[in-house]
Design a protein around this motif. Sequence first.
Motif, PDB file in Angstrom:
ATOM      1  N   GLY A  51       7.279  13.082   8.382  1.00 42.03           N
ATOM      2  CA  GLY A  51       7.816  14.415   8.119  1.00 42.03           C
ATOM      3  C   GLY A  51       6.747  15.270   7.446  1.00 42.03           C
ATOM      4  O   GLY A  51       5.602  15.318   7.896  1.00 42.03           O
ATOM      5  N   THR A  52       7.108  15.914   6.359  1.00 45.08           N
ATOM      6  CA  THR A  52       6.175  16.822   5.687  1.00 45.08           C
ATOM      7  C   THR A  52       5.317  16.136   4.641  1.00 45.08           C
ATOM      8  O   THR A  52       4.280  16.663   4.245  1.00 45.08           O
ATOM      9  CB  THR A  52       6.939  17.963   5.000  1.00 45.08           C
ATOM     10  N   GLY A  53       5.750  14.967   4.184  1.00 41.38           N
ATOM     11  CA  GLY A  53       5.048  14.326   3.086  1.00 41.38           C
ATOM     12  C   GLY A  53       4.004  13.322   3.534  1.00 41.38           C
ATOM     13  O   GLY A  53       4.196  12.606   4.517  1.00 41.38           O
ATOM     14  N   ALA A  54       2.918  13.255   2.763  1.00 44.24           N
ATOM     15  CA  ALA A  54       1.885  12.259   3.040  1.00 44.24           C
ATOM     16  C   ALA A  54       2.376  10.916   2.520  1.00 44.24           C
ATOM     17  O   ALA A  54       2.462  10.699   1.318  1.00 44.24           O
ATOM     18  CB  ALA A  54       0.580  12.655   2.377  1.00 44.24           C
ATOM     19  N   ALA A  55       2.685  10.011   3.449  1.00 39.51           N
ATOM     20  CA  ALA A  55       3.218   8.708   3.050  1.00 39.51           C
ATOM     21  C   ALA A  55       2.124   7.786   2.520  1.00 39.51           C
ATOM     22  O   ALA A  55       2.370   6.911   1.705  1.00 39.51           O
ATOM     23  CB  ALA A  55       3.928   8.065   4.231  1.00 39.51           C
ATOM     24  N   ASP A  56       0.906   7.976   3.012  1.00 38.93           N
ATOM     25  CA  ASP A  56      -0.206   7.120   2.602  1.00 38.93           C
ATOM     26  C   ASP A  56      -1.497   7.882   2.845  1.00 38.93           C
ATOM     27  O   ASP A  56      -1.831   8.182   3.982  1.00 38.93           O
ATOM     28  CB  ASP A  56      -0.198   5.813   3.395  1.00 38.93           C
ATOM     29  N   ASP A  57      -2.202   8.214   1.769  1.00 38.68           N
ATOM     30  CA  ASP A  57      -3.470   8.924   1.910  1.00 38.68           C
ATOM     31  C   ASP A  57      -4.626   8.062   1.402  1.00 38.68           C
ATOM     32  O   ASP A  57      -5.686   8.578   1.037  1.00 38.68           O
ATOM     33  CB  ASP A  57      -3.447  10.278   1.208  1.00 38.68           C
TER      34      ASP A  57
ATOM     35  N   CYS B  92      -8.256  -3.673  20.133  1.00 37.03           N
ATOM     36  CA  CYS B  92      -7.059  -4.376  19.701  1.00 37.03           C
ATOM     37  C   CYS B  92      -6.734  -3.854  18.304  1.00 37.03           C
ATOM     38  O   CYS B  92      -7.655  -3.571  17.512  1.00 37.03           O
ATOM     39  CB  CYS B  92      -7.338  -5.875  19.686  1.00 37.03           C
ATOM     40  N   ALA B  93      -5.454  -3.703  17.988  1.00 40.33           N
ATOM     41  CA  ALA B  93      -5.077  -3.156  16.687  1.00 40.33           C
ATOM     42  C   ALA B  93      -3.802  -3.811  16.179  1.00 40.33           C
ATOM     43  O   ALA B  93      -3.016  -4.363  16.955  1.00 40.33           O
ATOM     44  CB  ALA B  93      -4.905  -1.634  16.769  1.00 40.33           C
ATOM     45  N   LEU B  94      -3.592  -3.700  14.871  1.00 43.80           N
ATOM     46  CA  LEU B  94      -2.487  -4.375  14.196  1.00 43.80           C
ATOM     47  C   LEU B  94      -1.827  -3.429  13.208  1.00 43.80           C
ATOM     48  O   LEU B  94      -2.519  -2.674  12.514  1.00 43.80           O
ATOM     49  CB  LEU B  94      -3.058  -5.587  13.431  1.00 43.80           C
ATOM     50  N   SER B  95      -0.506  -3.451  13.142  1.00 47.38           N
ATOM     51  CA  SER B  95       0.187  -2.758  12.053  1.00 47.38           C
ATOM     52  C   SER B  95       1.352  -3.639  11.620  1.00 47.38           C
ATOM     53  O   SER B  95       1.690  -4.607  12.297  1.00 47.38           O
ATOM     54  CB  SER B  95       0.692  -1.374  12.475  1.00 47.38           C
ATOM     55  N   SER B  96       1.963  -3.292  10.482  1.00 50.30           N
ATOM     56  CA  SER B  96       3.059  -4.117   9.981  1.00 50.30           C
ATOM     57  C   SER B  96       3.982  -3.278   9.123  1.00 50.30           C
ATOM     58  O   SER B  96       3.710  -2.103   8.859  1.00 50.30           O
ATOM     59  CB  SER B  96       2.511  -5.294   9.169  1.00 50.30           C
ATOM     60  N   TYR B  97       5.056  -3.902   8.645  1.00 53.86           N
ATOM     61  CA  TYR B  97       6.001  -3.170   7.804  1.00 53.86           C
ATOM     62  C   TYR B  97       5.406  -2.840   6.445  1.00 53.86           C
ATOM     63  O   TYR B  97       5.846  -1.909   5.786  1.00 53.86           O
ATOM     64  CB  TYR B  97       7.286  -3.978   7.641  1.00 53.86           C
ATOM     65  N   SER B  98       4.412  -3.584   6.020  1.00 63.02           N
ATOM     66  CA  SER B  98       3.803  -3.277   4.722  1.00 63.02           C
ATOM     67  C   SER B  98       2.608  -2.349   4.870  1.00 63.02           C
ATOM     68  O   SER B  98       2.062  -1.879   3.880  1.00 63.02           O
ATOM     69  CB  SER B  98       3.356  -4.573   4.034  1.00 63.02           C
ATOM     70  N   ASN B  99       2.224  -2.058   6.113  1.00 64.46           N
ATOM     71  CA  ASN B  99       1.040  -1.239   6.345  1.00 64.46           C
ATOM     72  C   ASN B  99       1.169  -0.560   7.706  1.00 64.46           C
ATOM     73  O   ASN B  99       0.836  -1.143   8.735  1.00 64.46           O
ATOM     74  CB  ASN B  99      -0.207  -2.114   6.297  1.00 64.46           C
ATOM     75  N   TYR B 100       1.675   0.672   7.703  1.00 61.36           N
ATOM     76  CA  TYR B 100       1.973   1.337   8.969  1.00 61.36           C
ATOM     77  C   TYR B 100       0.745   1.800   9.728  1.00 61.36           C
ATOM     78  O   TYR B 100       0.809   2.043  10.933  1.00 61.36           O
ATOM     79  CB  TYR B 100       2.880   2.546   8.724  1.00 61.36           C
ATOM     80  N   GLN B 101      -0.358   1.952   9.031  1.00 59.19           N
ATOM     81  CA  GLN B 101      -1.573   2.391   9.721  1.00 59.19           C
ATOM     82  C   GLN B 101      -2.026   1.303  10.677  1.00 59.19           C
ATOM     83  O   GLN B 101      -1.723   0.125  10.504  1.00 59.19           O
ATOM     84  CB  GLN B 101      -2.674   2.667   8.708  1.00 59.19           C
ATOM     85  N   LEU B 102      -2.760   1.704  11.696  1.00 64.11           N
ATOM     86  CA  LEU B 102      -3.340   0.735  12.613  1.00 64.11           C
ATOM     87  C   LEU B 102      -4.646   0.199  12.030  1.00 64.11           C
ATOM     88  O   LEU B 102      -5.498   0.966  11.595  1.00 64.11           O
ATOM     89  CB  LEU B 102      -3.612   1.377  13.970  1.00 64.11           C
ATOM     90  N   ILE B 103      -4.745  -1.125  11.994  1.00 65.92           N
ATOM     91  CA  ILE B 103      -5.987  -1.794  11.628  1.00 65.92           C
ATOM     92  C   ILE B 103      -6.677  -2.163  12.937  1.00 65.92           C
ATOM     93  O   ILE B 103      -6.090  -2.883  13.757  1.00 65.92           O
ATOM     94  CB  ILE B 103      -5.713  -3.063  10.804  1.00 65.92           C
ATOM     95  N   TRP B 104      -7.895  -1.701  13.103  1.00 65.30           N
ATOM     96  CA  TRP B 104      -8.554  -1.821  14.399  1.00 65.30           C
ATOM     97  C   TRP B 104      -9.641  -2.893  14.423  1.00 65.30           C
ATOM     98  O   TRP B 104     -10.339  -3.112  13.437  1.00 65.30           O
ATOM     99  CB  TRP B 104      -9.223  -0.484  14.756  1.00 65.30           C
TER     100      TRP B 104
END
Lengths: 114, 114
Positions: A51-57, B92-104
Amino acid sequence: GAGVSQTPSNKVTEKGKYVELRCDPISGHTALYWYRQSLGQGPEFLIYFQGTGAADDSGLPNDRFFAVRPEGSVSTLKIQRTERGDSAVYLCASSLRLAGGEQFFGPGTRLTVL
Amino acid sequence: AQKVTQAQTEISVVEKEDVTLDCVYETRDTTYYLFWYKQPPSGELVFLIRRNSFDEQNEISGRYSWNFQKSTSSFNFTITASQVVDSAVYFCALSSYSNYQLIWGAGTKLIIKP
């Protein structure tokens, strides 16, 4: 339908200048991500929004980098006092959901700092 | 910590050969997601597939197939009867519930020679 769009496609600036990079996500995608990619490497995470908020920066390299998404759609990545090391392709992606959602990428903005 | 390793920096094969791209991942999360993306010379990242950690079924899509093995923490990608248009860098990339960003991963450059 329309994919993720990014403007400009190329930006050349001088060291010390301020730049703004824009991302327009896929309509309806609530999650938005910024990455940057240097030549020959995989993308590197910068920040994501729900949404509008930065969840993880946590990926922003320093306080010269800042990103906003005021209305939960378009996002702008702002870089102050650019340095030559900031030169890279800046990628934006969006997804329907944060957890496990496939991220769809825009074409990127190639930033060159002279 | 989460990590994705693509040990093959570059692979070169002749058209019509089969080729397998390796991907090994590390995560302590029990719920995670694995992805493959293609980055052709044009530069735009193209989503190919997502698998979640609870679904170890192999998947086939045309000439593409994926082999997910939790026992060896691997998610390998095979292209059957390769074509010149398959030439690209594959991530190839990975994400999880504790880390939504993609790890490449670092990517594998695939060259298909005519």
